[in-house]
Structures are given as structure tokens and as C-alpha cells.
Design a protein around this motif. Structure first.
Motif, PDB file in Angstrom:
ATOM      1  N   LEU A 156      -6.684  -1.444   1.217  1.00  0.00           N
ATOM      2  CA  LEU A 156      -5.712  -2.085   0.343  1.00  0.00           C
ATOM      3  C   LEU A 156      -4.630  -2.822   1.126  1.00  0.00           C
ATOM      4  CD1 LEU A 156      -4.336  -2.487  -2.482  1.00  0.00           C
ATOM      5  CD2 LEU A 156      -3.244  -0.257  -2.110  1.00  0.00           C
ATOM      6  N   VAL A 157      -4.114  -2.186   2.172  1.00  0.00           N
ATOM      7  CA  VAL A 157      -2.965  -2.752   2.880  1.00  0.00           C
ATOM      8  C   VAL A 157      -3.330  -3.960   3.739  1.00  0.00           C
ATOM      9  CG1 VAL A 157      -1.818  -0.506   2.897  1.00  0.00           C
ATOM     10  CG2 VAL A 157      -3.165  -1.206   4.889  1.00  0.00           C
ATOM     11  N   LYS A 158      -4.611  -4.262   3.844  1.00  0.00           N
ATOM     12  CA  LYS A 158      -5.023  -5.454   4.597  1.00  0.00           C
ATOM     13  C   LYS A 158      -4.623  -6.741   3.889  1.00  0.00           C
ATOM     14  CE  LYS A 158      -9.074  -3.252   6.732  1.00  0.00           C
ATOM     15  NZ  LYS A 158     -10.562  -3.253   6.803  1.00  0.00           N
ATOM     16  N   HIS A 159      -4.358  -6.649   2.577  1.00  0.00           N
ATOM     17  CA  HIS A 159      -4.125  -7.848   1.769  1.00  0.00           C
ATOM     18  C   HIS A 159      -2.639  -8.073   1.513  1.00  0.00           C
ATOM     19  CE1 HIS A 159      -8.427  -8.227   0.780  1.00  0.00           C
ATOM     20  NE2 HIS A 159      -8.419  -6.904   0.713  1.00  0.00           N
ATOM     21  N   SER A 160      -2.263  -9.330   1.444  1.00  0.00           N
ATOM     22  CA  SER A 160      -0.923  -9.718   0.999  1.00  0.00           C
ATOM     23  C   SER A 160      -1.071 -10.310  -0.396  1.00  0.00           C
ATOM     24  CB  SER A 160      -0.290 -10.725   1.961  1.00  0.00           C
ATOM     25  OG  SER A 160      -1.135 -11.836   2.157  1.00  0.00           O
ATOM     26  N   PHE A 161      -0.626  -9.571  -1.403  1.00  0.00           N
ATOM     27  CA  PHE A 161      -0.848  -9.946  -2.791  1.00  0.00           C
ATOM     28  C   PHE A 161       0.320 -10.769  -3.343  1.00  0.00           C
ATOM     29  CE2 PHE A 161      -3.216  -5.966  -2.206  1.00  0.00           C
ATOM     30  CZ  PHE A 161      -4.471  -6.338  -2.667  1.00  0.00           C
ATOM     31  N   ASN A 162      -0.020 -11.770  -4.129  1.00  0.00           N
ATOM     32  CA  ASN A 162       0.990 -12.581  -4.805  1.00  0.00           C
ATOM     33  C   ASN A 162       1.646 -11.721  -5.883  1.00  0.00           C
ATOM     34  OD1 ASN A 162       2.530 -14.455  -6.142  1.00  0.00           O
ATOM     35  ND2 ASN A 162       0.870 -15.907  -6.518  1.00  0.00           N
ATOM     36  N   VAL A 163       2.971 -11.496  -5.770  1.00  0.00           N
ATOM     37  CA  VAL A 163       3.670 -10.616  -6.723  1.00  0.00           C
ATOM     38  C   VAL A 163       3.961 -11.313  -8.045  1.00  0.00           C
ATOM     39  CG1 VAL A 163       4.698  -9.277  -4.842  1.00  0.00           C
ATOM     40  CG2 VAL A 163       5.983 -11.180  -5.860  1.00  0.00           C
ATOM     41  N   ILE A 164       3.768 -12.634  -8.096  1.00  0.00           N
ATOM     42  CA  ILE A 164       3.948 -13.382  -9.341  1.00  0.00           C
ATOM     43  C   ILE A 164       2.601 -13.978  -9.707  1.00  0.00           C
ATOM     44  CG2 ILE A 164       5.239 -15.210 -10.518  1.00  0.00           C
ATOM     45  CD1 ILE A 164       7.378 -14.913  -8.346  1.00  0.00           C
ATOM     46  N   PRO A 165       1.806 -13.245 -10.477  1.00  0.00           N
ATOM     47  CA  PRO A 165       0.457 -13.716 -10.802  1.00  0.00           C
ATOM     48  C   PRO A 165       0.496 -15.060 -11.523  1.00  0.00           C
ATOM     49  CG  PRO A 165       0.742 -11.416 -11.432  1.00  0.00           C
ATOM     50  CD  PRO A 165       2.097 -11.938 -11.077  1.00  0.00           C
TER      51      PRO A 165
END
Length: 437
Positions: A61-70
Motif C-alpha cells: 500500500l505505502v508504495k503508492h502516492s494517492f491523489n487525496v482529491i479524487p
């Protein structure tokens, strides 16, 4: 990303989230978000060195940088229809990338004074029930992902059933994520309040029709007043590249009856934490679960049934079917406190491994501090019953058909406890398509 960088990513992006709240950051509710962010900042990212995460590594999971504003995406009503199981004879709430879509929902003919709306609407109106119940059951001081959800709370389902009201038709809540070409995170926050002598059925459904990479971090709080009946079904059939972390906290008052049915087939990584507490005598709780995973999927169920009061009954039965290199975890605890005499608690986990590479870690637990109780627990992990398979084959049924029949019978044992016939049929089709190929 490292675990530390993963946490810092959400701290650094909180200001961008605030800007997307359309001025709401001046509201009293936003103080709850900022307090949760402070708690999130102080908590450590769980690792396999933590007992509660011993078999569950979040390194994928922590490998990804997720967009916090979908991103806002348009979807056709036909897509929603794929995840319906009748001719829309129930109430329907649809969320797309974490945002309520009124145009895709159907909330007609609800009983008078029953409130079914989006959490964002309840926040906007400073709903008194929201302020009284939010965060009371899913406390976030010691849970990193709950604190993250509270900090980034924007939308979800808010349901309030007043005293004595019965909602005959189920309320179906569908969370559809569509990542398309970017990784995103959605943080659904649900609050269901059933006041005394009320009755309600809720279907909490997480789904996707593509193979996008996204992270769904959800928290659901459920309050049952005295003499209340709540039937809750959770379906998780998301992208096989998705990450799903969920927490559900249930608070039961005197003589309340709660039933939970969880069916999970999706996500490459799924962790489900579930706690129910008896705060009054005469309560009943049933927890049934079925997870069917393959490939390199991972599924983790952490449950806790807290018998804090006497004369309460609980029944828990989770089943798993693992193929290929799938990995599963069941960690179920039943706590019987000193004052909880006349407790009756049953807990069981059964898992079938369909390959030599599949792995299951099962840990049923009883902690009993009262002496007048009836409690039992157990777990089995193994392959299909060869004698039963031989019996079927001896009657002219082929190897694959015999295997499919036994798996179907094993899985259907959980499905049959669901009261909604159309939903049972929908799940039976999923099982048939998965194992009758």
C-alpha cells in the motif's frame, strides 16, 4: 515510499483537501478533522512487529502516492445497474469516487421522519445527531487509518431511523470507484443511527468495473437503541488492484439485535476490522463472513465481540476459499467481562485451500472473566474433503464439476443466512461464475 513518507504524504496534502471543502473549513465540524489529523501525525504506521498486524504487511500500500482529491467522473446509470440485484425495489444511494450522486440514487417513499442523506449534507446542516454520534464508537486515538479517515471526512451515508419506525425495504449504498489513469484515495464515512424500537436493513457495497489502482479507507459507525433490529450486509467486489481498509463499530443497547453478513471477492489487499459491544442486557449479535480470493490477493478479518453485559448471545462464523497464492487472516476475539454472566458465545472459522501455495493464518480467541457462561470457538484449515469428492465422482460427476459442487455447498452455507432473496441469488451467481468455469 517508506511508511514514514506515506504518512507524511497525507499530512502535507491536508491543505489541498481543505481548499476543496468550499469554505467549510470554518465550520465547527472542521475542528474534528484537524484534531484527527493531529492524532494521525502522532501515531505510528503499523508493521508486522505489532501484534494486531503480525500477518498483515501494508508495504504494498505505502508504495503508492494517492491523489487525496479524487477526480469527478461521469458514469452511466447502466454501470450502476451492474451492481443491482433486483428491479430497484429498494432504496438506493450511489457514491462515485467518494461523492454522493443524487442523480444516480433513488430515495423515494421513505417513511415519514426517516432521514437518509449524504454525510456532507448532515455536516453542512450541523445535524445534532451527527455531532452526538460521530467518532463516539470508532475512536481514532489509537488507530492510524481511522484517524486518517476522520481527518479527511467529506462524504458518506447518514441514516437516522427515529423511535418506532420500520424501514421495510433495504437501503442499498453503493460506493463506486473509478481511478482511470491515476491512483486515488476515497475515505467514505458512514453513520447509521437506529433509535429504540426501530428496524432497518442496510447493504454497504464497494464496487468497481475496471482494474484501476485506488485506496478505499472507510469507517462505519452503527448505533442500535433498545429493542432495535438492524441487518447489515457488506459486499466488497472491487478492482483486483485496489486496496481496501475498513472499520465498522457497532454499539448495541438493551435487547437489540444486530446481524452482519460480509462477502468479499475483490481488492489485492483487504483488511476489515469489526467490533460490536453489548451495552445492555439481552442483546444478540450474529457475524457471518465469506471471502473468496485468488491470484496474490490478501484478505484480513479482525473481529471483536465485547460482552460487557449479562444475558447476551453472539454467533460468529467466517469462511474462506483461497486459490493460487492467495493469503488470508482471521483474528477473532470474544471478550466476556466480569459482569457478563449468562453469556452465550460461539465463534468458528473454516477455510478451504485450493492450492499448495495458498496460506491461511487463523486465530480465534476467547477471553472469559465470568464463570456462568457458555462459550466455544474453533478453526479448521484444509483442502476439500476427498471422500465427498470421490462419492460424487463415483456417480459419474467429473472432477471439475465435483469440486465446484463442494465449493458451492461450502460457500452457500453463509449465503443462506441472508434474508433478501434477490441478494442471495446475486451472490449465488458470483459463486457459480467463479467456480464453475
Amino acid at each position: 515510499m517508506t511508511e514514514t513518507e506515506f504518512k507524511q504524504w497525507f499530512i502535507n496534502n491536508f491543505q489541498n483537501f481543505e481548499k476543496n471543502l468550499n469554505g467549510e473549513k470554518t465550520s465547527s465540524f472542521h475542528l474534528i478533522r484537524k484534531d484527527a489529523l493531529s492524532k494521525f501525525s502522532s501515531l505510528n504506521v503499523p508493521t508486522t512487529k505489532d501484534e494486531e498486524w503480525k500477518y498483515t504487511s501494508i508495504s504494498p500500500l505505502v508504495k503508492h502516492s494517492f491523489n487525496v482529491i479524487p477526480p469527478k467522473v461521469e458514469i452511466a446509470s447502466e454501470l450502476v445497474g451492474k451492481f443491482l440485484f433486483d428491479q430497484l425495489e429498494h432504496h438506493l444511494m450511489v457514491f462515485v469516487n467518494g461523492e454522493f450522486r443524487k442523480d444516480l440514487s433513488k430515495l423515494d417513499e421513505l417513511p415519514q421522519t426517516v432521514e437518509v442523506t449524504s454525510l456532507s449534507n448532515a455536516i453542512k446542516n450541523n445535524h445534532p445527531a451527527l455531532l452526538n454520534h460521530f467518532g463516539k464508537y470508532a475512536e481514532d486515538s489509537n488507530n492510524l487509518f481511522t484517524a486518517l479517515n476522520s481527518a479527511y471526512t467529506k462524504d458518506g451515508a447518514f441514516i437516522l431511523i427515529p423511535k418506532g419506525k420500520v424501514v421495510e425495504d433495504p437501503i442499498h449504498i453503493i460506493f463506486i470507484n473509478k481511478a482511470e489513469n491515476e491512483s486515488l484515495v476515497t475515505q467514505p464515512r458512514n453513520l447509521f443511527i437506529a433509535e429504540e424500537n426501530s428496524q432497518l436493513t442496510i447493504i454497504e457495497h464497494y464496487a468497481s468495473d475496471d482494474d484501476g489502482i485506488y485506496f478505499s479507507n472507510s469507517v462505519t459507525e452503527i448505533y442500535l437503541g433498545e429493542n432495535t433490529f438492524v441487518d447489515h450486509i457488506k459486499l466488497q467486489e472491487e478492482s483486483k488492484k485496489a486496496f481496501h481498509i475498513a472499520r465498522m463499530e457497532v454499539d448495541q443497547e438493551r435487547n437489540s439485535n444486530f446481524s452482519s453478513h460480509m462477502i468479499s471477492t475483490g481488492a489485492v489487499f483487504s483488511r476489515n476490522e469489526f467490533t460490536t459491544r453489548f451495552n445492555g442486557e439481552g442483546g444478540e449479535s450474529m457475524l457471518n463472513g465469506l471471502f473468496m480470493i485468488d491470484g496474490e490477493q490478501f484478505f484480513d478479518a479482525h473481529t471483536m465481540i465485547d460482552h460487557a453485559k449479562p444475558y447476551c448471545n453472539s454467533h460468529e462464523h467466517y469462511k474462506g476459499i483461497l486459490e493460487d497464492k492467495a493469503r488470508g487472516v482471521f483474528n477473532g476475539k470474544v471478550m466476556v467481562r466480569p459482569d457478563a454472566q449468562k453469556t452465550n458465545a460461539f465463534q468458528e472459522n473454516n477455510t478451504i485451500l485450493l492450492s499448495d501455495d495458498a496460506v491461511m493464518n487463523s486465530k480465534p480467541q476467547l477471553e472469559i472473566f465470568a464463570d456462568d457462561v457458555k462459550c466455544s470457538h474453533g478453526a479448521t484449515v484444509g483442502k476439500l474433503n476427498e471422500e465427498a469428492k470421490f462419492y460424487l465422482k463415483s456417480r459419474g460427476i467429473g472432477e471439475e464439476a465435483a469440486t465446484a459442487m463442494l465449493i458451492h455447498a461450502f460457500a452457500s452455507d453463509v449465503i443462506t443466512t441472508i434474508k433478501i432473496e434477490a441478494l442471495r441469488d446475486y451472490l449465488e451467481k458470483i459463486i457459480t461464475q467463479k467456480f464453475n468455469q
